[in-house]
Design a protein around this motif. Structure first.
Motif, PDB file in Angstrom:
ATOM      1  N   PHE A 127       0.828  -1.194   0.000  1.00  0.00           N
ATOM      2  CA  PHE A 127       0.000   0.000   0.000  1.00  0.00           C
ATOM      3  C   PHE A 127       0.871   1.257   0.000  1.00  0.00           C
ATOM      4  O   PHE A 127       1.954   1.278   0.603  1.00  0.00           O
ATOM      5  N   SER A 128       0.393   2.281  -0.651  1.00  0.00           N
ATOM      6  CA  SER A 128       1.036   3.585  -0.542  1.00  0.00           C
ATOM      7  C   SER A 128      -0.013   4.665  -0.716  1.00  0.00           C
ATOM      8  O   SER A 128      -1.079   4.424  -1.300  1.00  0.00           O
ATOM      9  N   VAL A 129       0.269   5.828  -0.174  1.00  0.00           N
ATOM     10  CA  VAL A 129      -0.642   6.960  -0.309  1.00  0.00           C
ATOM     11  C   VAL A 129       0.142   8.145  -0.825  1.00  0.00           C
ATOM     12  O   VAL A 129       1.355   8.260  -0.621  1.00  0.00           O
ATOM     13  N   GLU A 130      -0.606   9.039  -1.467  1.00  0.00           N
ATOM     14  CA  GLU A 130       0.044  10.191  -2.064  1.00  0.00           C
ATOM     15  C   GLU A 130      -0.956  11.324  -2.182  1.00  0.00           C
ATOM     16  O   GLU A 130      -2.160  11.084  -2.348  1.00  0.00           O
ATOM     17  N   ARG A 131      -0.439  12.527  -2.060  1.00  0.00           N
ATOM     18  CA  ARG A 131      -1.251  13.703  -2.375  1.00  0.00           C
ATOM     19  C   ARG A 131      -0.551  14.370  -3.559  1.00  0.00           C
ATOM     20  O   ARG A 131       0.306  15.221  -3.388  1.00  0.00           O
ATOM     21  N   PRO A 132      -0.936  13.949  -4.765  1.00  0.00           N
ATOM     22  CA  PRO A 132      -0.164  14.371  -5.949  1.00  0.00           C
ATOM     23  C   PRO A 132      -0.336  15.838  -6.306  1.00  0.00           C
ATOM     24  O   PRO A 132       0.510  16.403  -6.992  1.00  0.00           O
ATOM     25  N   ASP A 133      -1.421  16.434  -5.838  1.00  0.00           N
ATOM     26  CA  ASP A 133      -1.639  17.849  -6.110  1.00  0.00           C
ATOM     27  C   ASP A 133      -2.384  18.440  -4.927  1.00  0.00           C
ATOM     28  O   ASP A 133      -2.502  17.803  -3.884  1.00  0.00           O
ATOM     29  N   THR A 193      -4.614   9.870  -2.901  1.00  0.00           N
ATOM     30  CA  THR A 193      -4.772   8.566  -3.525  1.00  0.00           C
ATOM     31  C   THR A 193      -4.246   7.439  -2.647  1.00  0.00           C
ATOM     32  O   THR A 193      -3.324   7.620  -1.836  1.00  0.00           O
ATOM     33  N   LEU A 194      -4.843   6.268  -2.856  1.00  0.00           N
ATOM     34  CA  LEU A 194      -4.385   5.031  -2.234  1.00  0.00           C
ATOM     35  C   LEU A 194      -4.017   4.085  -3.357  1.00  0.00           C
ATOM     36  O   LEU A 194      -4.855   3.805  -4.225  1.00  0.00           O
ATOM     37  N   LYS A 195      -2.773   3.623  -3.355  1.00  0.00           N
ATOM     38  CA  LYS A 195      -2.330   2.682  -4.371  1.00  0.00           C
ATOM     39  C   LYS A 195      -2.096   1.330  -3.721  1.00  0.00           C
ATOM     40  O   LYS A 195      -1.459   1.238  -2.659  1.00  0.00           O
ATOM     41  N   ILE A 196      -2.621   0.303  -4.386  1.00  0.00           N
ATOM     42  CA  ILE A 196      -2.306  -1.063  -3.987  1.00  0.00           C
ATOM     43  C   ILE A 196      -1.480  -1.643  -5.124  1.00  0.00           C
ATOM     44  O   ILE A 196      -1.958  -1.742  -6.271  1.00  0.00           O
ATOM     45  N   ARG A 197      -0.261  -2.015  -4.809  1.00  0.00           N
ATOM     46  CA  ARG A 197       0.716  -2.352  -5.852  1.00  0.00           C
ATOM     47  C   ARG A 197       0.383  -3.647  -6.582  1.00  0.00           C
ATOM     48  O   ARG A 197       0.418  -3.708  -7.793  1.00  0.00           O
ATOM     49  N   SER A 198       0.064  -4.665  -5.874  1.00  0.00           N
ATOM     50  CA  SER A 198      -0.215  -5.973  -6.467  1.00  0.00           C
ATOM     51  C   SER A 198      -1.375  -6.572  -5.693  1.00  0.00           C
ATOM     52  O   SER A 198      -1.191  -7.139  -4.608  1.00  0.00           O
ATOM     53  N   THR A 199      -2.559  -6.419  -6.230  1.00  0.00           N
ATOM     54  CA  THR A 199      -3.750  -6.753  -5.464  1.00  0.00           C
ATOM     55  C   THR A 199      -3.864  -8.250  -5.206  1.00  0.00           C
ATOM     56  O   THR A 199      -3.476  -9.084  -6.031  1.00  0.00           O
ATOM     57  N   LYS A 200      -4.437  -8.549  -4.045  1.00  0.00           N
ATOM     58  CA  LYS A 200      -4.725  -9.927  -3.658  1.00  0.00           C
ATOM     59  C   LYS A 200      -6.236 -10.077  -3.531  1.00  0.00           C
ATOM     60  O   LYS A 200      -6.955  -9.087  -3.398  1.00  0.00           O
ATOM     61  N   LEU A 201      -6.688 -11.308  -3.529  1.00  0.00           N
ATOM     62  CA  LEU A 201      -8.127 -11.547  -3.378  1.00  0.00           C
ATOM     63  C   LEU A 201      -8.646 -10.907  -2.093  1.00  0.00           C
ATOM     64  O   LEU A 201      -9.755 -10.340  -2.076  1.00  0.00           O
ATOM     65  N   GLU A 202      -7.852 -10.983  -1.043  1.00  0.00           N
ATOM     66  CA  GLU A 202      -8.300 -10.470   0.254  1.00  0.00           C
ATOM     67  C   GLU A 202      -8.305  -8.944   0.338  1.00  0.00           C
ATOM     68  O   GLU A 202      -8.716  -8.381   1.354  1.00  0.00           O
ATOM     69  N   ASP A 203      -7.866  -8.279  -0.713  1.00  0.00           N
ATOM     70  CA  ASP A 203      -7.979  -6.816  -0.758  1.00  0.00           C
ATOM     71  C   ASP A 203      -9.373  -6.372  -1.177  1.00  0.00           C
ATOM     72  O   ASP A 203      -9.687  -5.171  -1.137  1.00  0.00           O
ATOM     73  N   SER A 204     -10.190  -7.303  -1.606  1.00  0.00           N
ATOM     74  CA  SER A 204     -11.571  -6.964  -1.968  1.00  0.00           C
ATOM     75  C   SER A 204     -12.280  -6.395  -0.742  1.00  0.00           C
ATOM     76  O   SER A 204     -12.358  -7.044   0.307  1.00  0.00           O
ATOM     77  N   ALA A 205     -12.769  -5.185  -0.887  1.00  0.00           N
ATOM     78  CA  ALA A 205     -13.372  -4.480   0.241  1.00  0.00           C
ATOM     79  C   ALA A 205     -13.931  -3.154  -0.248  1.00  0.00           C
ATOM     80  O   ALA A 205     -13.696  -2.752  -1.393  1.00  0.00           O
TER      81      ALA A 205
END
Lengths: 113, 114
Positions: free
Chosen positions: A65-71, A76-88
């Motif tokens: 996981f990572s977060v960013e405020r690009p502007d 934003t919340l980025k999930i780099r390589s999603t897993k089944l258990e990230d479903s939510a």
């Protein structure tokens, strides 16, 4: 009345893919948060963000996981390589001051296939 | 350990009846307390909050909650329930002192029967 907005409302992705969830917090708020709610379970804190850095994170918020405020408006919340258990459902929130009322967005439902 | 407990998973009431949803917390000092409501497929809407002062707080949609320090409780009440109140209700806390993480209870699902 100002509100937190989130896009998309629903995201479907394949396992292993990267996803970016977007949020626009209330404009004068300084603290930003991500929470998630797995179907049928309670809402869980992921991360808080202030002054362009993470101020607190949970054990769920690992290196995927990572977060960013690009502007000046998006968070934003980025999930780099999603897993089944990230479903939510992922909720963004913002607050004017730390430790006070947080305003929640409508959520993004993430489905990982 | 710090925790928020909502002992009732599911409550059914008749329209027009009174409602009380229970919430207990376990924290070292009195935290800030909140009740949120979530309709199916929707986000979280704040009903009311308690930071300090008067222990009976009024919220939106006719809801109120009473903070009882001696019982570490913050129960939500409504004198007369409407069918549109059917939703899931979450008690939530933030430790006082500028902390940021909101801890939610497991929620109480309210069903309203005509």
């Amino acid at each position: 009345e100002p509100e937190v907005t989130q896009t998309p409302s629903h995201q479907v992705t394949q396992m292993g893919q990267e996803v970016i969830l977007r949020c626009v917090p209330i404009s004068n708020h300084l603290y930003f948060y991500w929470y998630r709610q797995i179907l049928g379970q309670k809402v869980e804190f992921l991360v808080s963000f202030y002054n362009n850095e993470i101020s607190e994170k949970s054990e769920i918020f690992d290196d995927q996981f990572s977060v960013e405020r690009p502007d000046g408006s998006n968070f934003t919340l980025k999930i780099r390589s999603t897993k089944l258990e990230d479903s939510a459902m992922y909720f963004c929130a913002s607050s004017e001051v730390s430790g006070t009322e947080q305003f929640f967005g409508p959520g993004t439902r993430l489905t990982v296939l | 350990a710090q925790s928020v407990t909502q002992p009732d998973i599911h409550i059914t009431v008749s329209e027009g009846a009174s409602l009380e949803l229970r919430c207990n917390y376990s924290y070292g000092a009195t935290p800030y307390l909140f009740w949120y409501v979530q309709s199916p497929g929707q986000g979280l809407q704040l009903l009311l909050k308690y930071f300090s002062g008067d222990t009976l707080v009024q919220g939106i949609k006719g809801f109120e909650a009473e903070f009882k320090r001696s019982q570490s409780s913050f129960n939500l009440r409504k004198p007369s329930v409407h069918w549109s109140d059917a939703a899931e209700y979450f008690c939530a806390v933030v430790p006082s002192g500028g902390y940021q993480k909101v801890t939610f209870g497991t929620g109480t699902k309210l069903q309203v029967i005509p």
